[in-house]
Scaffold this active site. Structure first.
Site, mmCIF file in Angstrom:
data_model
loop_
_atom_site.group_PDB
_atom_site.id
_atom_site.type_symbol
_atom_site.label_atom_id
_atom_site.label_comp_id
_atom_site.label_asym_id
_atom_site.label_seq_id
_atom_site.Cartn_x
_atom_site.Cartn_y
_atom_site.Cartn_z
ATOM 1 N N LYS A 159 0.870 -1.168 0.000
ATOM 2 C CA LYS A 159 0.000 0.000 0.000
ATOM 3 C C LYS A 159 0.915 1.228 0.000
ATOM 4 C CE LYS A 159 -4.403 -0.349 1.911
ATOM 5 N NZ LYS A 159 -5.302 -1.208 1.120
HETATM 6 C C1 PLP Z 1 -6.397 -1.925 0.752
HETATM 7 C C2 PLP Z 1 -6.776 -2.418 -0.588
HETATM 8 C C3 PLP Z 1 -7.608 -3.530 -0.780
HETATM 9 C C4 PLP Z 1 -8.322 -4.220 0.357
HETATM 10 O O1 PLP Z 1 -7.484 -4.717 1.329
HETATM 11 P P1 PLP Z 1 -8.009 -4.985 2.809
HETATM 12 O O2 PLP Z 1 -6.832 -5.519 3.521
HETATM 13 O O3 PLP Z 1 -9.104 -5.969 2.707
HETATM 14 O O4 PLP Z 1 -8.484 -3.680 3.331
HETATM 15 C C5 PLP Z 1 -7.807 -3.986 -2.062
HETATM 16 N N1 PLP Z 1 -7.261 -3.362 -3.125
HETATM 17 C C6 PLP Z 1 -6.484 -2.276 -2.991
HETATM 18 C C7 PLP Z 1 -5.913 -1.634 -4.192
HETATM 19 C C8 PLP Z 1 -6.217 -1.776 -1.727
HETATM 20 O O5 PLP Z 1 -5.472 -0.698 -1.588
#
Ligand code: PLP
Length: 305
Positions: A159
């Site tokens: 992320k």
């Molecule tokens: C954060 C995110 C998700 C979902 O992840 P979780 O851990 O379930 O919150 C899915 N796709 C993208 C691009 C993300 O940034």
């Protein structure tokens, strides 16, 4: 608008919400190198609050930093405790938590040897990201003209702040056309994920979701796979095309912000009966039971405050 609370944890200390500010020359603001998490805290049936899968989120934050070659100046345990401390200090019973690791000011340019690494943890009350009605009735999605990052461009397992320009472009494009959420294809043209959610389809009782190649491997996604398998449902991690999505019996998004959101329409084609399907409803129910501490089987997913 974010509903403000009292304090934000910044570099090891709680500071007033309004004083948690950074300089305009903050490196991350210019180039997007920074990593973050999105976490939820729920009020459980016993009246106590618990953070959902906190250790997994802290671990992913450190993985994102590792991929980005950022050394977080705190241990995993310190960040874990800081999140709990921030929630308690704000007396937040239920809401969203946003830790962010970023490069501060003092240096500029793409190559910096000694990055000043900073960490902030904010939390605030936040309801259903794609709307309460969306959770019940499902939302309308459209496949965006923007492609998800190539695996050798965007580091899709992390992320990373800058990665989200791609998501914002896709989301803006489809919302301007009246849809609720954007679905992005991968560089080979298969369904990848949404702007900030993973995607699942259901066909003749089998649940399918793209494999963790170019997706962000969601913690909600992992939880849903486990819940479905525990309910004796067949789950496969396999690529699928947009037309396979069109003819699915059901489809839904998963993510910390969006939770489990049914998809009732994609590219103006109704999915199944054009409403939340029975498998989606079952997954939603077991998910919400788990996050609210109603199911003993998943009690280790919760960190009580
Ligand atoms: C954060 C995110 C998700 C979902 O992840 P979780 O851990 O379930 O919150 C899915 N796709 C993208 C691009 C993300 O940034």
């Amino acid at each position: 608008m974010i509903k403000k609370v009292e304090t934000i944890w910044l570099d090891g200390k709680l500071v007033d919400w309004d004083k948690a500010q950074v300089h305009v020359l903050t490196h991350t603001l210019h180039y997007g190198l920074g990593v973050f998490e999105g976490i939820r805290c729920y009020r459980c049936q016993n009246g106590q609050s618990a953070v959902f899968k906190l250790q997994e989120h802290v671990d992913r934050l450190f993985d994102s930093a590792h991929i980005s070659q950022i050394t977080i100046p705190f241990s995993r345990e310190e960040i874990f405790q800081a999140i709990i401390e921030t929630l308690k200090a704000n007396k937040l019973q239920e809401g969203y938590i946003r830790p962010i690791v970023f490069i501060g000011d003092g240096e500029m340019g793409l190559y910096v040897k000694d990055y000043p690494v900073r960490v902030a943890i904010a939390c605030w009350p936040w309801g259903a990201y794609l709307g309460e009605e969306g959770l019940r009735k499902g939302i309308r999605a459209k496949i965006a003209s923007f492609t998800r990052h190539h695996v050798n461009v965007g580091m899709t397992k992390a992320k990373i702040c800058g990665n989200y320009v791609n998501s914002i472009l896709a989301k803006k494009e489809v919302t301007a056309m009246g849809y609720d959420e954007a679905i992005l294809l991968d560089t080979e043209g298969y369904i990848c994920e949404a702007s900030g959610e993973n995607i699942f389809i259901v066909k003749k009782g089998t649940i399918k979701t793209p494999p963790p190649t170019s997706i962000l491997q969601g913690i909600t996604r992992d939880s849903v796979i486990r819940l479905a398998r525990d309910a004796q449902m067949n789950v496969v991690e396999q690529r699928f095309t947009r037309d396979e999505l069109y003819i699915a019996d059901e489809a839904f998004f998963t993510g910390t912000a969006a939770e489990i959101t049914p998809i009732r329409e994609v590219d103006d084609r109704g999915i199944g009966r054009g409403e939340r399907g029975p498998v989606t409803e079952h997954i939603q129910k077991t998910f919400f039971d788990a996050v609210q501490g109603k199911n003993e089987q998943y009690k280790d997913w919760l960190s009580y405050l």
